[in-house]
Design a protein around this motif. Structure first.
Motif, short mmCIF file in Angstrom:
data_model
loop_
_atom_site.label_atom_id
_atom_site.label_comp_id
_atom_site.label_asym_id
_atom_site.label_seq_id
_atom_site.Cartn_x
_atom_site.Cartn_y
_atom_site.Cartn_z
N UNK A 67 2.03 1.79 -9.90
CA UNK A 67 1.75 1.44 -8.51
C UNK A 67 1.48 -0.05 -8.36
N UNK A 68 2.23 -0.71 -7.49
CA UNK A 68 1.97 -2.07 -7.01
C UNK A 68 1.42 -3.01 -8.09
N UNK A 69 2.13 -3.21 -9.19
CA UNK A 69 1.56 -3.97 -10.31
C UNK A 69 1.28 -5.44 -9.99
N UNK A 70 2.03 -6.03 -9.05
CA UNK A 70 1.85 -7.46 -8.75
C UNK A 70 1.04 -7.68 -7.47
N UNK A 71 0.55 -6.58 -6.88
CA UNK A 71 -0.37 -6.62 -5.73
C UNK A 71 0.22 -7.30 -4.50
N UNK A 76 4.07 0.07 -2.42
CA UNK A 76 5.20 -0.05 -3.35
C UNK A 76 4.88 0.54 -4.72
N UNK A 77 5.94 0.76 -5.48
CA UNK A 77 5.85 1.31 -6.83
C UNK A 77 6.90 0.63 -7.72
N UNK A 115 17.73 0.65 -15.18
CA UNK A 115 17.32 0.67 -13.78
C UNK A 115 15.86 0.22 -13.69
N UNK A 116 15.64 -0.89 -13.01
CA UNK A 116 14.31 -1.46 -12.83
C UNK A 116 14.22 -2.00 -11.41
N UNK A 117 13.32 -1.46 -10.62
CA UNK A 117 13.28 -1.85 -9.22
C UNK A 117 11.91 -1.58 -8.61
N UNK A 118 11.73 -2.12 -7.42
CA UNK A 118 10.54 -1.87 -6.63
C UNK A 118 10.87 -0.84 -5.56
N UNK A 119 10.20 0.28 -5.60
CA UNK A 119 10.32 1.32 -4.59
C UNK A 119 9.28 1.03 -3.51
N UNK A 120 9.70 1.09 -2.25
CA UNK A 120 8.76 0.85 -1.16
C UNK A 120 8.72 2.06 -0.25
N UNK A 121 7.76 2.06 0.67
CA UNK A 121 7.73 3.09 1.69
C UNK A 121 6.70 4.17 1.51
N UNK A 122 5.78 4.03 0.53
CA UNK A 122 4.74 5.03 0.35
C UNK A 122 3.85 5.12 1.58
N UNK A 123 3.41 6.34 1.89
CA UNK A 123 2.53 6.56 3.03
C UNK A 123 1.08 6.62 2.53
N UNK A 124 0.17 5.83 3.14
CA UNK A 124 -1.21 5.82 2.68
C UNK A 124 -1.94 7.13 3.00
#
Length: 374
Positions: A67-71, A76-77, A115-124
């Motif tokens: 989860x969001x390693x670079x803040x 994001x993931x 495959x290495x990418x940033x997934x976005x769109x998580x719902x809080x």
């Protein structure tokens, strides 16, 4: 999702993921976000990520997620895995009471094995079902799903916007960005999908991000009045640019050499929003390209300002850089458009589009275009 029987294998994986949220939850102050926008923090975050990932054998059935390693985006993931055959990757984020969000993952090539990418769109504050699909060149595909419960947002923005008017036209799968609120509280860049669902919350130091520009798969944007950031496709900040005694104002563009041309205020002067600067994105050098007082000195001297206050005599708000090294500018205080030629070598006024009565009895009437019609 549409499924082709025989072509899709569904693997439901329950993966225990650590919520790396401490950096925010300790404090939502500017000091905390300031720390994010330092290379020391980003390099340590990358080192921690690589150490945690290690040399594991990550496949579609054993995906590494963080989860969001670079803040840099609270929704994001980070995702990493390999496939035995070259594949293109899509993902869908599902959460009850919200429309699904589907996107194509970034890859250097359309089809590849790593495959290495940033997934976005998580719902809080929701258990998100993340479905990742690998599609191969022969048309077959495989999908895996996992659940991830995200914590709360940093800010208090609406997750779901309400449509109060407008057309019913299909807007496709686009994302819309709100570039900052310039508030006394913590500032953010918000990213909404076409269903009005929040898909990205990007904390910034302050002020607002005036533009988001892409060059060589790197995102460039302002993160405060004096700093620009270059962010890669993983969400990692690769460069922080300090503008020194210049404060960015509203707009910036790339020139023909890949440098950033920015509207700015020189804080060592008594006037504001009347300079253009250049940022070399490789050397990080900042230089002044044009002080508009040099071209409009007699006009500036004809204006008034309150003693002790900054002199807001021209107020340049937008910038359009052209391939012949000229720029088109808009000026709020004069309600005019200027074209400035050869800004890098020998700046000169090309033309002015504005009200004839405003510019009469000045030294600049010869540059004024004649209005035709209404």
């Amino acid at each position: 999702m549409k499924k082709k029987l025989g072509n899709i294998l569904i693997f439901v994986l329950i993966i225990g993921l650590t919520i790396g949220y401490g950096i925010y939850k300790d404090s939502q102050s500017t000091v905390t976000v300031n720390k994010i926008y330092t290379m020391e923090f980003q390099k340590q975050a990358l080192s921690d990520l690589e150490n945690e990932k290690g040399n594991g054998n990550y496949t579609l059935q054993n995906i590494f997620m963080k989860y969001n390693p670079f803040s840099t985006n609270t929704q994001s993931m980070y995702v990493y895995f390999n496939t035995s055959k070259v594949a293109k990757i899509t993902y869908t984020v599902s959460c009850s009471d919200y429309a699904d969000f589907t996107a194509t993952a970034y890859q250097a090539k359309e089809y590849q094995k790593e495959h290495e990418f940033q997934l976005i769109g998580l719902i809080p504050n929701c258990t998100n079902t993340i479905t990742i699909t690998a599609t191969y060149k022969d048309g077959t595909s495989q999908s895996v799903s996992t659940n991830y419960t995200m914590g709360s947002l940093l800010g208090d923005e609406d997750i779901q916007l309400k449509q109060v008017s407008g057309s019913k036209q299909d807007l496709g799968n686009a994302l819309y960005t709100l570039l900052g609120n310039d508030a006394d509280d913590q500032d953010f860049v918000y990213v909404y999908d076409t269903n009005g669902v929040l898909r990205g919350e990007i904390p910034i130091i302050g002020y607002r991000s005036h533009r988001m520009l892409m060059q060589n798969q790197i995102l460039y944007m302002s993160v405060s009045t004096h700093r620009m950031a270059a962010i890669n496709h993983l969400g990692m900040i690769e460069h922080i640019y300090n503008l020194g005694n210049y404060m960015v104002h509203h707009d910036y563009q790339f020139d023909q050499d890949g440098n950033l041309i920015l509207l700015a205020t020189n804080e060592e002067k008594n006037s504001v929003e009347d300079c253009i600067i250049k940022l070399d994105v490789d050397s990080e050098e900042v230089s002044e390209v044009l002080d508009l007082e040099d071209l409009f000195k007699s006009y500036k001297e004809s204006t008034d300002h309150k003693e002790g206050s900054k002199w807001d005599w021209l107020h340049i708000n937008t910038l359009q850089y052209l391939s012949d090294d000229s720029v088109i500018l808009s000026s709020r205080e004069t309600s005019s458009i200027f074209k400035i030629n050869d800004i890098s070598t020998n700046p000169s006024i090309g033309y002015i589009i504005g009200n004839e009565d405003f510019w009469k009895d000045t030294d600049y009437t010869k540059y004024l275009y004649t209005k035709v019609g209404d």
